[in-house]
Design an enzyme around this catalytic site. Sequence first.
Site, PDB file in Angstrom:
ATOM      1  CB  SER A   1       0.867 -33.391 -12.343  1.00 43.31           C
ATOM      2  OG  SER A   1       1.142 -32.044 -12.043  1.00 43.31           O
TER       3      SER A   1
ATOM      4  CD  GLU B   1       5.691 -28.593  -2.000  1.00 42.54           C
ATOM      5  OE1 GLU B   1       5.866 -29.476  -2.862  1.00 42.54           O
ATOM      6  OE2 GLU B   1       5.492 -27.409  -2.298  1.00 42.54           O
TER       7      GLU B   1
ATOM      8  CG  ASP C   1       6.058 -34.622  -9.782  1.00 43.27           C
ATOM      9  OD1 ASP C   1       4.916 -34.162  -9.698  1.00 43.27           O
ATOM     10  OD2 ASP C   1       7.091 -33.936  -9.638  1.00 43.27           O
TER      11      ASP C   1
ATOM     12  CG  ASP D   1       4.676 -28.693 -12.025  1.00 42.41           C
ATOM     13  OD1 ASP D   1       4.945 -28.138 -13.106  1.00 42.41           O
ATOM     14  OD2 ASP D   1       3.524 -28.747 -11.556  1.00 42.41           O
TER      15      ASP D   1
END
Length: 288
Positions: A153, A85, A38, A40
């Site tokens: 990403s 999230e 990933d 970020d």
Amino acid sequence: QVPELEKATVRMREPERVRDIVRTLRERGGHSLQVISDFDMTLSRFGCNGRRCPTSHNIFDSSRVVSEDGKKKLKDLLHYYYPIEIDPNRTLEEKRPLMVEWWTRAHELLVQQKIRKGDIAQIVRESEAMLRDGFKEFFDQLHKNNIPLFIFSAGVGDVLEEIIRQANIFYSNVKVVSNYMDFDDDGVLMHFKAPLIHTYNKNNTVLQGTGYFQQLSKRTSIILLGDSMGDLTMADGLPNVENILKIGFLNDKVEERREKYLAAYDIVLESDETLDVVNGILRYILSE
């Protein structure tokens, strides 16, 4: 073998199993290894000096190319959807449609700002985005040993590519799949290209047709790096995975999310802004 695994930030539910995987990765050697990561808050830092660092989306929240009204609306979206999230009590089924909603609304807001392609380098330069300490060794080791690095990403591809370009580490072994902007002939943002990639659909469904992993069928050893539960599916759909080591960065709400992370990731790094552990493992695997 890997002294970095003794760091205070490291947690493992099954340390012996982790050491077995690392030993096996070393036996298989660099020629059978690939890294899937990933971006970020995984390759980039979560915070610095007590302040949050921006994601590749959030960079726009504080940039001069977004109006005050646009900034407020983007922040409102963040404050509403981010707790959803990371909520450990909601299911992925509940979260997925809400993430699509968040990303879609954020992208629509950015399109309204008429962002220019030519401004992105400057926006990144003026931002507080930072890669994790040790990033240079990480990218250099992989490049020198011809190990593919696949960055998967849910951020903005144009921005994250610019971040790694400005750090002088955008090597030929790096491949990025992300949300890319589409500009008109005058270089003004028109829309975002499909497919939409959000936190919880990072899997084979958005990779179909890229053929990237088919070229890497001999790369049967995987190191996977992520910071969310959604990152765990990034290797789904790889043809021949024999060994996989999952390393998770637990950046936020550490106490309440620890158990879930320990159950899902082999190694959990709590509030660790470095790539020390990853670099130590790579050094061990790649040492003669």
